[in-house]
Design a protein around this motif. Structure first.
Motif, PDB file in Angstrom:
ATOM      1  N   ALA A  95       0.844  -1.191   0.000  1.00  0.00           N
ATOM      2  CA  ALA A  95       0.000   0.000   0.000  1.00  0.00           C
ATOM      3  C   ALA A  95       0.881   1.243   0.000  1.00  0.00           C
ATOM      4  O   ALA A  95       1.979   1.236   0.555  1.00  0.00           O
ATOM      5  CB  ALA A  95      -0.903   0.003   1.228  1.00  0.00           C
ATOM      6  N   ASP A 133      -3.047   5.272  -2.141  1.00  0.00           N
ATOM      7  CA  ASP A 133      -4.194   4.399  -1.900  1.00  0.00           C
ATOM      8  C   ASP A 133      -5.113   4.913  -0.797  1.00  0.00           C
ATOM      9  O   ASP A 133      -6.175   4.338  -0.563  1.00  0.00           O
ATOM     10  CB  ASP A 133      -3.713   2.995  -1.500  1.00  0.00           C
ATOM     11  CG  ASP A 133      -2.906   2.333  -2.584  1.00  0.00           C
ATOM     12  OD1 ASP A 133      -3.302   2.413  -3.760  1.00  0.00           O
ATOM     13  OD2 ASP A 133      -1.871   1.715  -2.246  1.00  0.00           O
ATOM     14  N   LEU A 140      -8.700   3.325   0.365  1.00  0.00           N
ATOM     15  CA  LEU A 140      -8.723   2.529   1.593  1.00  0.00           C
ATOM     16  C   LEU A 140      -9.820   3.017   2.541  1.00  0.00           C
ATOM     17  O   LEU A 140     -10.556   2.212   3.109  1.00  0.00           O
ATOM     18  CB  LEU A 140      -7.357   2.573   2.287  1.00  0.00           C
ATOM     19  CG  LEU A 140      -6.283   1.711   1.649  1.00  0.00           C
ATOM     20  CD1 LEU A 140      -4.897   2.106   2.167  1.00  0.00           C
ATOM     21  CD2 LEU A 140      -6.559   0.240   1.898  1.00  0.00           C
ATOM     22  N   TRP A 200      -6.121   6.110   9.075  1.00  0.00           N
ATOM     23  CA  TRP A 200      -5.519   5.439   7.920  1.00  0.00           C
ATOM     24  C   TRP A 200      -4.225   6.145   7.504  1.00  0.00           C
ATOM     25  O   TRP A 200      -3.224   5.490   7.214  1.00  0.00           O
ATOM     26  CB  TRP A 200      -6.498   5.394   6.744  1.00  0.00           C
ATOM     27  CG  TRP A 200      -7.296   4.129   6.743  1.00  0.00           C
ATOM     28  CD1 TRP A 200      -8.619   3.996   7.022  1.00  0.00           C
ATOM     29  CD2 TRP A 200      -6.822   2.811   6.462  1.00  0.00           C
ATOM     30  NE1 TRP A 200      -8.989   2.677   6.924  1.00  0.00           N
ATOM     31  CE2 TRP A 200      -7.904   1.927   6.581  1.00  0.00           C
ATOM     32  CE3 TRP A 200      -5.567   2.295   6.116  1.00  0.00           C
ATOM     33  CZ2 TRP A 200      -7.791   0.554   6.371  1.00  0.00           C
ATOM     34  CZ3 TRP A 200      -5.448   0.927   5.911  1.00  0.00           C
ATOM     35  CH2 TRP A 200      -6.551   0.074   6.033  1.00  0.00           C
ATOM     36  N   TYR A 207       1.567  -2.491   5.210  1.00  0.00           N
ATOM     37  CA  TYR A 207       0.240  -2.705   4.621  1.00  0.00           C
ATOM     38  C   TYR A 207       0.330  -3.217   3.193  1.00  0.00           C
ATOM     39  O   TYR A 207       1.176  -2.784   2.417  1.00  0.00           O
ATOM     40  CB  TYR A 207      -0.584  -1.405   4.642  1.00  0.00           C
ATOM     41  CG  TYR A 207      -1.244  -1.186   5.969  1.00  0.00           C
ATOM     42  CD1 TYR A 207      -2.541  -1.625   6.199  1.00  0.00           C
ATOM     43  CD2 TYR A 207      -0.553  -0.586   7.014  1.00  0.00           C
ATOM     44  CE1 TYR A 207      -3.143  -1.463   7.436  1.00  0.00           C
ATOM     45  CE2 TYR A 207      -1.144  -0.417   8.248  1.00  0.00           C
ATOM     46  CZ  TYR A 207      -2.436  -0.857   8.458  1.00  0.00           C
ATOM     47  OH  TYR A 207      -3.025  -0.705   9.683  1.00  0.00           O
ATOM     48  N   VAL A 225      -2.307  -4.192  -0.240  1.00  0.00           N
ATOM     49  CA  VAL A 225      -3.626  -4.045  -0.845  1.00  0.00           C
ATOM     50  C   VAL A 225      -3.811  -5.120  -1.904  1.00  0.00           C
ATOM     51  O   VAL A 225      -2.843  -5.632  -2.465  1.00  0.00           O
ATOM     52  CB  VAL A 225      -3.841  -2.643  -1.466  1.00  0.00           C
ATOM     53  CG1 VAL A 225      -3.899  -1.579  -0.380  1.00  0.00           C
ATOM     54  CG2 VAL A 225      -2.782  -2.315  -2.491  1.00  0.00           C
ATOM     55  N   VAL A 264      -8.189  -0.511  -5.488  1.00  0.00           N
ATOM     56  CA  VAL A 264      -8.001  -1.263  -4.246  1.00  0.00           C
ATOM     57  C   VAL A 264      -9.308  -1.950  -3.863  1.00  0.00           C
ATOM     58  O   VAL A 264     -10.338  -1.304  -3.713  1.00  0.00           O
ATOM     59  CB  VAL A 264      -7.521  -0.335  -3.112  1.00  0.00           C
ATOM     60  CG1 VAL A 264      -7.428  -1.091  -1.801  1.00  0.00           C
ATOM     61  CG2 VAL A 264      -6.189   0.294  -3.471  1.00  0.00           C
ATOM     62  N   TYR A 278      -7.357  -5.224   1.685  1.00  0.00           N
ATOM     63  CA  TYR A 278      -6.158  -4.744   2.373  1.00  0.00           C
ATOM     64  C   TYR A 278      -5.903  -5.562   3.633  1.00  0.00           C
ATOM     65  O   TYR A 278      -6.796  -6.258   4.137  1.00  0.00           O
ATOM     66  CB  TYR A 278      -6.313  -3.264   2.748  1.00  0.00           C
ATOM     67  CG  TYR A 278      -7.572  -2.979   3.534  1.00  0.00           C
ATOM     68  CD1 TYR A 278      -7.621  -3.167   4.912  1.00  0.00           C
ATOM     69  CD2 TYR A 278      -8.727  -2.540   2.893  1.00  0.00           C
ATOM     70  CE1 TYR A 278      -8.781  -2.938   5.624  1.00  0.00           C
ATOM     71  CE2 TYR A 278      -9.882  -2.299   3.601  1.00  0.00           C
ATOM     72  CZ  TYR A 278      -9.904  -2.506   4.970  1.00  0.00           C
ATOM     73  OH  TYR A 278     -11.052  -2.277   5.682  1.00  0.00           O
TER      74      TYR A 278
END
Length: 164
Positions: free
Chosen positions: A20, A24, A28, A46, A57, A59, A69, A72
């Motif tokens: 990630a 993103d 997310l 986030w 992280y 995705v 995405v 995740y």
């Protein structure tokens, strides 16, 4: 594997996993709101998760649309620690049942091992038997209960632990 070497991520059907990035963030947040309606993480959380040097992280994206995405997962581990936490894992409804949750968990465990982690912990809603079954298949066992952990729904969480 040497420092800086890129871990290859699996391709599962029409989807692939990748790290990630800050790009993103908006997707997310939107996906989190779709999946976890009442207790979704806010944008600010986030952002801090993606920017933290202690989190990792992944995705799930379409192989032909790497910016889209659809799932995740995240890991938190502090330097020199021997335990880590699965921060979150989520998949859009259309991706469930294709082995992508298993692929994400497998990658989190692989990264944890790479970091020297010996024990993994996570919280899961008591009313989510599908997630609980996935975690048990990775060796997680229930070690406790957090009463009213998921708010505003006031749903308890099982605390689970796996030894790597």
């Amino acid at each position: 594997m040497t420092a800086g070497e890129i871990t290859p991520f699996p391709v599962i059907g029409a989807w692939t996993l990748r790290r990630a990035t800050g790009a993103d963030l908006d997707r997310l947040v939107a996906l989190e709101s779709e999946i976890f309606r009442s207790d979704a993480w806010p944008h600010s959380l986030w952002r801090s998760e993606l920017e933290s040097p202690h989190t990792w992280y992944l995705v799930v994206v379409r192989a032909d649309a790497p910016a889209e995405v659809l799932g995740y997962a995240g890991l938190l581990s502090l330097p020199h620690a021997h335990d880590a936490d699965v921060q979150t894992i989520g998949l859009s409804a259309e991706l469930r049942g294709h082995g992508l949750g298993r692929a994400l968990m497998g990658q989190l465990h692989a990264e944890a091992r790479r970091r020297g982690i010996r024990e993994m912990f996570l919280d899961v809603r008591v009313d989510n038997p599908v997630a609980q079954a996935l975690y048990r298949s990775f060796g997680y066992e229930q070690i406790g209960v957090r009463k009213g952990y998921y708010q505003p729904d006031n749903v308890d969480a099982y605390v689970m632990k796996a030894v790597l």
